[in-house]
Design a protein around this motif. Structure first.
Motif, PDB file in Angstrom:
ATOM      1  N   ILE A  33       0.849  -1.184   0.000  1.00 27.29           N
ATOM      2  CA  ILE A  33       0.000   0.000   0.000  1.00 27.29           C
ATOM      3  C   ILE A  33       0.885   1.233   0.000  1.00 27.29           C
ATOM      4  O   ILE A  33       1.873   1.306   0.743  1.00 27.29           O
ATOM      5  N   ILE A  34       0.566   2.170  -0.873  1.00 27.15           N
ATOM      6  CA  ILE A  34       1.292   3.443  -0.973  1.00 27.15           C
ATOM      7  C   ILE A  34       0.271   4.533  -0.685  1.00 27.15           C
ATOM      8  O   ILE A  34      -0.750   4.630  -1.386  1.00 27.15           O
ATOM      9  N   LYS A  35       0.508   5.349   0.349  1.00 30.37           N
ATOM     10  CA  LYS A  35      -0.553   6.266   0.752  1.00 30.37           C
ATOM     11  C   LYS A  35      -0.004   7.601   1.252  1.00 30.37           C
ATOM     12  O   LYS A  35       1.174   7.734   1.591  1.00 30.37           O
ATOM     13  N   ASP A  36      -0.924   8.583   1.246  1.00 31.83           N
ATOM     14  CA  ASP A  36      -0.673   9.903   1.845  1.00 31.83           C
ATOM     15  C   ASP A  36       0.630  10.518   1.353  1.00 31.83           C
ATOM     16  O   ASP A  36       1.496  10.923   2.135  1.00 31.83           O
ATOM     17  N   CYS A  37       0.770  10.611   0.024  1.00 30.27           N
ATOM     18  CA  CYS A  37       2.016  11.163  -0.518  1.00 30.27           C
ATOM     19  C   CYS A  37       1.761  11.857  -1.852  1.00 30.27           C
ATOM     20  O   CYS A  37       0.663  11.789  -2.416  1.00 30.27           O
ATOM     21  N   LYS A  55      -3.612   5.066  -1.898  1.00 29.17           N
ATOM     22  CA  LYS A  55      -4.645   5.739  -1.111  1.00 29.17           C
ATOM     23  C   LYS A  55      -4.198   7.161  -0.772  1.00 29.17           C
ATOM     24  O   LYS A  55      -3.098   7.377  -0.254  1.00 29.17           O
ATOM     25  N   ASN A  56      -5.056   8.130  -1.103  1.00 27.66           N
ATOM     26  CA  ASN A  56      -4.756   9.545  -0.837  1.00 27.66           C
ATOM     27  C   ASN A  56      -3.417   9.949  -1.447  1.00 27.66           C
ATOM     28  O   ASN A  56      -2.580  10.586  -0.807  1.00 27.66           O
ATOM     29  N   VAL A  57      -3.216   9.564  -2.694  1.00 24.45           N
ATOM     30  CA  VAL A  57      -1.971   9.889  -3.395  1.00 24.45           C
ATOM     31  C   VAL A  57      -2.270  10.918  -4.483  1.00 24.45           C
ATOM     32  O   VAL A  57      -3.231  10.768  -5.248  1.00 24.45           O
ATOM     33  N   THR A  58      -1.465  11.960  -4.542  1.00 29.43           N
ATOM     34  CA  THR A  58      -1.548  12.946  -5.621  1.00 29.43           C
ATOM     35  C   THR A  58      -0.418  12.684  -6.601  1.00 29.43           C
ATOM     36  O   THR A  58       0.761  12.682  -6.228  1.00 29.43           O
ATOM     37  N   PHE A  59      -0.787  12.432  -7.852  1.00 31.15           N
ATOM     38  CA  PHE A  59       0.200  12.181  -8.896  1.00 31.15           C
ATOM     39  C   PHE A  59       0.342  13.437  -9.751  1.00 31.15           C
ATOM     40  O   PHE A  59      -0.651  13.998 -10.208  1.00 31.15           O
ATOM     41  N   ASP A  60       1.563  13.847  -9.993  1.00 24.30           N
ATOM     42  CA  ASP A  60       1.832  15.030 -10.809  1.00 24.30           C
ATOM     43  C   ASP A  60       2.529  14.577 -12.087  1.00 24.30           C
ATOM     44  O   ASP A  60       3.583  13.942 -12.035  1.00 24.30           O
ATOM     45  N   ALA A  61       1.926  14.920 -13.245  1.00 25.36           N
ATOM     46  CA  ALA A  61       2.496  14.543 -14.546  1.00 25.36           C
ATOM     47  C   ALA A  61       2.734  13.043 -14.622  1.00 25.36           C
ATOM     48  O   ALA A  61       3.785  12.572 -15.068  1.00 25.36           O
ATOM     49  N   LEU A  62       1.751  12.272 -14.186  1.00 22.70           N
ATOM     50  CA  LEU A  62       1.917  10.828 -14.111  1.00 22.70           C
ATOM     51  C   LEU A  62       1.909  10.203 -15.500  1.00 22.70           C
ATOM     52  O   LEU A  62       0.998  10.406 -16.279  1.00 22.70           O
ATOM     53  N   SER A  63       2.914   9.405 -15.803  1.00 26.52           N
ATOM     54  CA  SER A  63       2.933   8.610 -17.018  1.00 26.52           C
ATOM     55  C   SER A  63       2.926   7.142 -16.637  1.00 26.52           C
ATOM     56  O   SER A  63       3.939   6.600 -16.211  1.00 26.52           O
ATOM     57  N   PHE A  64       1.747   6.524 -16.759  1.00 26.01           N
ATOM     58  CA  PHE A  64       1.621   5.081 -16.602  1.00 26.01           C
ATOM     59  C   PHE A  64       1.499   4.444 -17.985  1.00 26.01           C
ATOM     60  O   PHE A  64       0.887   3.404 -18.152  1.00 26.01           O
ATOM     61  N   ARG A  65       2.086   5.091 -18.976  1.00 27.92           N
ATOM     62  CA  ARG A  65       1.993   4.594 -20.350  1.00 27.92           C
ATOM     63  C   ARG A  65       2.581   3.189 -20.434  1.00 27.92           C
ATOM     64  O   ARG A  65       3.645   2.916 -19.885  1.00 27.92           O
ATOM     65  N   LYS A  66       1.854   2.302 -21.085  1.00 27.96           N
ATOM     66  CA  LYS A  66       2.238   0.893 -21.228  1.00 27.96           C
ATOM     67  C   LYS A  66       2.350   0.192 -19.873  1.00 27.96           C
ATOM     68  O   LYS A  66       3.069  -0.793 -19.729  1.00 27.96           O
ATOM     69  N   CYS A  72      -5.350  -3.825  -8.526  1.00 27.79           N
ATOM     70  CA  CYS A  72      -4.950  -2.554  -7.900  1.00 27.79           C
ATOM     71  C   CYS A  72      -6.177  -1.716  -7.552  1.00 27.79           C
ATOM     72  O   CYS A  72      -7.234  -1.845  -8.172  1.00 27.79           O
ATOM     73  N   VAL A  73      -5.995  -0.842  -6.572  1.00 29.84           N
ATOM     74  CA  VAL A  73      -7.048   0.092  -6.169  1.00 29.84           C
ATOM     75  C   VAL A  73      -6.443   1.487  -6.072  1.00 29.84           C
ATOM     76  O   VAL A  73      -5.376   1.672  -5.464  1.00 29.84           O
ATOM     77  N   PHE A  74      -7.119   2.460  -6.692  1.00 30.13           N
ATOM     78  CA  PHE A  74      -6.780   3.872  -6.536  1.00 30.13           C
ATOM     79  C   PHE A  74      -7.919   4.497  -5.736  1.00 30.13           C
ATOM     80  O   PHE A  74      -9.030   4.658  -6.240  1.00 30.13           O
ATOM     81  N   ASP A  75      -7.666   4.840  -4.476  1.00 31.36           N
ATOM     82  CA  ASP A  75      -8.692   5.301  -3.552  1.00 31.36           C
ATOM     83  C   ASP A  75      -8.401   6.744  -3.140  1.00 31.36           C
ATOM     84  O   ASP A  75      -7.359   7.022  -2.540  1.00 31.36           O
ATOM     85  N   HIS A  76      -9.320   7.663  -3.481  1.00 35.27           N
ATOM     86  CA  HIS A  76      -9.137   9.087  -3.166  1.00 35.27           C
ATOM     87  C   HIS A  76      -7.783   9.593  -3.682  1.00 35.27           C
ATOM     88  O   HIS A  76      -7.004  10.217  -2.959  1.00 35.27           O
ATOM     89  N   CYS A  77      -7.531   9.315  -4.955  1.00 32.77           N
ATOM     90  CA  CYS A  77      -6.276   9.766  -5.579  1.00 32.77           C
ATOM     91  C   CYS A  77      -6.556  10.881  -6.587  1.00 32.77           C
ATOM     92  O   CYS A  77      -7.639  10.973  -7.156  1.00 32.77           O
ATOM     93  N   ASP A  78      -5.549  11.723  -6.791  1.00 31.77           N
ATOM     94  CA  ASP A  78      -5.615  12.754  -7.817  1.00 31.77           C
ATOM     95  C   ASP A  78      -4.781  12.275  -9.000  1.00 31.77           C
ATOM     96  O   ASP A  78      -3.553  12.246  -8.942  1.00 31.77           O
ATOM     97  N   LEU A  79      -5.475  11.870 -10.076  1.00 30.52           N
ATOM     98  CA  LEU A  79      -4.836  11.334 -11.272  1.00 30.52           C
ATOM     99  C   LEU A  79      -5.134  12.227 -12.479  1.00 30.52           C
ATOM    100  O   LEU A  79      -5.174  11.756 -13.616  1.00 30.52           O
ATOM    101  N   ALA A  80      -5.341  13.512 -12.233  1.00 35.55           N
ATOM    102  CA  ALA A  80      -5.652  14.436 -13.320  1.00 35.55           C
ATOM    103  C   ALA A  80      -4.542  14.416 -14.366  1.00 35.55           C
ATOM    104  O   ALA A  80      -3.353  14.477 -14.039  1.00 35.55           O
ATOM    105  N   ARG A  91      -8.668  -5.979 -13.382  1.00 35.44           N
ATOM    106  CA  ARG A  91      -9.136  -6.036 -11.995  1.00 35.44           C
ATOM    107  C   ARG A  91      -8.597  -4.844 -11.198  1.00 35.44           C
ATOM    108  O   ARG A  91      -7.849  -4.990 -10.236  1.00 35.44           O
ATOM    109  N   VAL A  92      -9.037  -3.668 -11.631  1.00 36.46           N
ATOM    110  CA  VAL A  92      -8.584  -2.408 -11.019  1.00 36.46           C
ATOM    111  C   VAL A  92      -9.808  -1.576 -10.662  1.00 36.46           C
ATOM    112  O   VAL A  92     -10.788  -1.537 -11.410  1.00 36.46           O
ATOM    113  N   GLU A  93      -9.752  -0.913  -9.502  1.00 37.45           N
ATOM    114  CA  GLU A  93     -10.826  -0.016  -9.066  1.00 37.45           C
ATOM    115  C   GLU A  93     -10.287   1.399  -8.899  1.00 37.45           C
ATOM    116  O   GLU A  93      -9.212   1.593  -8.320  1.00 37.45           O
ATOM    117  N   PHE A  94     -11.052   2.358  -9.407  1.00 37.44           N
ATOM    118  CA  PHE A  94     -10.807   3.774  -9.161  1.00 37.44           C
ATOM    119  C   PHE A  94     -11.970   4.274  -8.306  1.00 37.44           C
ATOM    120  O   PHE A  94     -13.120   4.264  -8.757  1.00 37.44           O
TER     121      PHE A  94
END
Length: 212
Positions: A33-37, A55-66, A72-80, A91-94
């Motif tokens: 689990i990766i959280k609060d960062c 959980k509660n992760v803010t991603f800046d300029a995230l590249s998950f390309r390929k 996996c679960v993305f819970d209360h994350c900022d993935l703008a 099998r992923v939840e946002f």
């Protein structure tokens, strides 16, 4: 009623170890689990995650390309503006996450659930969606151009100005969703399930003049 199907939920171990996200040439995270960062995702590509909760992760300029995301679960994350293009997402939840402007173009999504997400201006162009559900989410001006839908559900979503051009909506139930206008092509519509009011809106979109 549209076709009913069950989404397979992420398979997660009972106890996940908390980890700090670190950069490496080959990024692989398993059973953690990766959280609060805050994560600056610039330059990340081909990340692999298996049984990971963000959980509660803010991603800046995230590249998950390929990226290869499994269970996996993305819970209360900022993935703008996150880039998931050409990724394998199974099998992923946002959940309660911000996905404004996110890019899923050419990705493969299977057994994926979006719940209470802000997903407006996102793009799924040319993606394959199999057993994917959007629930209580805002998808204003999202782009599903020329997608392959196999068991896709939209429940109580805002779909205003969503682009479904060249994407078959056969068996897709939009009756619980709201929209003032959609972008569709004539061959997208056969088999789509809508309310009477929505049917009139579709008729106007394709240029029919309705006598009252």
């Amino acid at each position: 009623m549209g076709e009913r199907f069950k989404i397979q939920r992420p398979k997660l171990s009972g106890a996940l170890q908390e980890k700090v996200f670190q950069y490496d040439e080959e990024i692989y995270y398993n059973r953690c689990i990766i959280k609060d960062c805050h994560i600056d995702g610039e330059g990340i590509e081909s990340i692999r995650c298996d049984e990971v909760i963000f959980k509660n992760v803010t991603f800046d300029a995230l590249s998950f390309r390929k990226a290869d995301l499994l269970d996996c679960v993305f819970d209360h994350c900022d993935l703008a503006n996150a880039d998931f293009s050409e990724g394998s997402i199974h099998r992923v939840e946002f959940k309660d996450s911000k996905l404004i402007g996110s890019n899923f173009a050419d990705a493969s999504l299977e057994n994926v659930l979006f719940v209470s997400c802000l997903t407006k201006l996102s793009t799924f162009g040319f993606a394959n969606l199999k057993q994917v559900a959007f629930q209580s989410s805002s998808l204003n001006s999202a782009d599903f151009y020329e997608c392959n839908f196999q068991r896709v559900a939209f429940t109580e979503c805002n779909l205003d100005e969503v682009n479904f051009a060249n994407t078959s909506l056969k068996g897709v139930d939009l009756s619980t969703c709201t929209f003032e206008g959609l972008q569709v092509t004539w061959d997208s519509l056969p088999g789509c399930i809508v309310t009477e009011e929505q049917a009139l809106a579709f008729a106007r979109v394709i240029g029919l003049e309705i006598k009252v």
